[in-house]
Design an enzyme around this catalytic site. Structure first.
Site, PDB file in Angstrom:
ATOM      1  N   PHE A 133       0.821  -1.221   0.000  1.00 23.94           N
ATOM      2  CA  PHE A 133       0.000   0.000   0.000  1.00 23.94           C
ATOM      3  C   PHE A 133       0.848   1.260   0.000  1.00 23.94           C
ATOM      4  O   PHE A 133       0.384   2.334  -0.393  1.00 23.94           O
ATOM      5  CB  PHE A 133      -0.963  -0.009   1.196  1.00 23.94           C
ATOM      6  CG  PHE A 133      -0.359   0.375   2.515  1.00 23.94           C
ATOM      7  CD1 PHE A 133      -0.456   1.680   2.994  1.00 23.94           C
ATOM      8  CD2 PHE A 133       0.298  -0.568   3.300  1.00 23.94           C
ATOM      9  CE1 PHE A 133       0.091   2.035   4.215  1.00 23.94           C
ATOM     10  CE2 PHE A 133       0.851  -0.219   4.521  1.00 23.94           C
ATOM     11  CZ  PHE A 133       0.745   1.087   4.981  1.00 23.94           C
ATOM     12  N   LYS A 134       2.110   1.143   0.420  1.00 23.65           N
ATOM     13  CA  LYS A 134       2.974   2.323   0.476  1.00 23.65           C
ATOM     14  C   LYS A 134       3.164   2.962  -0.905  1.00 23.65           C
ATOM     15  O   LYS A 134       3.502   4.138  -1.009  1.00 23.65           O
ATOM     16  CB  LYS A 134       4.341   1.958   1.058  1.00 23.65           C
ATOM     17  CG  LYS A 134       4.300   1.123   2.336  1.00 23.65           C
ATOM     18  CD  LYS A 134       3.848   1.915   3.529  1.00 23.65           C
ATOM     19  CE  LYS A 134       3.738   1.075   4.778  1.00 23.65           C
ATOM     20  NZ  LYS A 134       4.997   0.786   5.443  1.00 23.65           N
TER      21      LYS A 134
END
Length: 466
Positions: A111-112
């Site tokens: 998700f980063k």
């Protein structure tokens, strides 16, 4: 749009300066002086927009006039064009009103990427405009490092130094960082844990004299406001896909540093109907212990099957405490100084106010593996250990089955094959095509002792213009 520190003693800054500053000079974290608020009618009008169009509507008030609208739109289009799914953050149904939002379709499978692919472009834009060079110093428990390197490696005005805990990230996570070639990329394996790495980063931002005044540090960790800003968007995206804003949503968020779930809290404050946010943690459960019993107390950090959440000092929790204390910076500073010495609690009415929105659960390794196996047997859908913790916490804490429950799928299962194997699932998750040769690539990293002076000396010696 102006930004203020959670500790109340640093000057207010504009977006560009906050982007480059990271930690405030008083040790606090920057937050917007005021939040934009969208009506239900306005949110409803965003149905059918592409992800990048939605991102522009949600984020542009935070950027304001720091970047011309057309330039910011182009940046967003480029950011989300590199994701491997047209929906960018597709939703997968597990059960009645139960969903996983896949946030791992970016280039580093976590998700980063949503924030760090954008952050690299923002830094390039601002640094080129200012003709300025910076040194990025970041700490990672596994995923931030590779996403930061991927997002910033082409930046002409940046040197990147990423600290990770030696032998405490998965092999895939490590190789994603250490196999990226570039004279401006430096991976440091610290003989310690993530909290040690994060402490070094914070202390270095507080005193940058080791750089000799020739450059400044910039942050890629979630202390950087731009990270939080970009993560707000996918809460709106999920809601609009499932009938929002005309119905409320609940979200379960695997979290260690509290940044991803704080973005959900902000989405609610900005007008998105959210009835519940579930803090999903592993055995390193400081956030669960606070939210369930109003006791904030650091324990010994433990190594788990979900290493990206092996964090005991949750930096972004300070941003929530700032709101819970009526934005009183002195109260937050005093509380955190006391927390460094021993357990602390907040006034009961403040804690009960937080509990109106937040629930929490701590999930051990065995239950994590059980959840991976159960979901695979039910749906032939494979979870990574962090997302499995989110799903388990969602099922344990769910208040209302009529409200859609969305677990944030924070990482691809291929990053954690050992956890998948331990769950008893016989399928080995394959790496995507662009990473198929990951284990054949040459690694490059430096192992250093858990000593801030040694780490700072290494950075001072190896940045481009040293």
């Amino acid at each position: 749009m102006r930004y203020i520190s959670t500790r109340g003693e640093a000057p207010a800054l504009g977006f560009e300066d906050v982007l480059l500053t990271g930690l405030a000079t008083d040790g606090g974290l920057y937050v917007p002086e005021s939040l934009p608020h969208f009506s239900l009618e306005e949110i409803r009008s965003w149905r059918g927009l592409s992800y990048s169009e939605l991102a522009f509507n949600v984020m542009h008030p935070f950027v304001d006039d720091a970047i011309p609208a057309d330039d910011f739109r182009k940046m967003l289009d480029e950011t989300y064009a590199v994701f491997a799914h047209k929906a960018v953050a597709p939703l997968v149904q597990l059960d009645t009103n139960e969903w996983v939002m896949e946030l791992f379709r970016g280039p580093t499978l976590a998700f980063k990427d949503f924030a760090l692919q954008l952050l690299g472009r923002l830094l390039d834009y601002v640094l080129e405009k200012r003709k300025q060079h910076v040194v990025i110093m970041g700490a990672t428990s596994g995923d931030t490092g590779s996403a930061a390197i991927e997002g910033c490696r082409r930046c002409e005005h940046v040197d990147i130094f990423i600290l990770h805990p030696y032998q405490r990230v998965s092999e895939v996570q490590r190789r994603q960082m250490t196999t990226v070639q570039g004279d401006n990329i430096h991976n440091i394996a610290v003989r310690g844990n993530f909290d040690d790495c994060q402490r070094m980063v914070k202390e270095s931002f507080g005193n940058q004299s080791f750089l000799g005044g020739k450059t400044q540090l910039a942050a890629v960790n979630s202390i950087n406001w731009a990270r939080i800003m970009a993560q707000i968007v996918y809460y709106f995206h999920a809601s609009l896909a499932l009938g929002g804003p005309d119905r409320s949503m609940a979200f379960s968020v695997p979290t260690g540093n509290f940044g991803d779930i704080f973005a959900g809290y902000l989405a609610k404050k900005m007008g998105l109907p959210i009835s519940q946010l579930v803090i999903a943690t592993n055995r390193n459960d400081i956030l669960h212990r606070f939210m369930s019993g109003n006791k904030y107390e650091q324990h010994q950090l433990e190594h788990t099957l979900s290493p990206s959440m092996d964090i005991m000092v949750s930096s972004n929790f300070e941003r929530l405490l700032f709101d819970l204390h009526g934005r009183d910076g002195l109260a937050v500073k005093t509380l955190l100084e006391n927390a460094a010495k021993g357990p602390v609690s907040i006034e009961d009415y403040r804690w009960k106010h937080a509990r109106k929105l937040f629930d929490s659960d701590a999930v051990d390794d065995k239950t994590t593996c059980d959840t991976i196996r159960e979901v695979y047997e039910q749906n032939e859908y494979l979870l990574d250990p962090h997302t499995a913790i989110g799903v388990r916490a969602a099922r344990t804490c769910r208040r209302d089955p009529a409200v859609p429950m969305i677990t944030l799928g924070t990482a691809h299962p291929a990053k954690f094959p050992d956890a998948v194997a331990e769950s008893g699932v016989s399928v080995e998750p394959p790496l995507p095509a662009h990473m198929a040769d990951l284990f054949e690539r040459e690694e490059r990293y430096t192992v250093l002792d858990n000593n801030i002076a040694g780490v700072q000396e290494f950075i001072a010696k190896h940045w481009k213009n040293a």
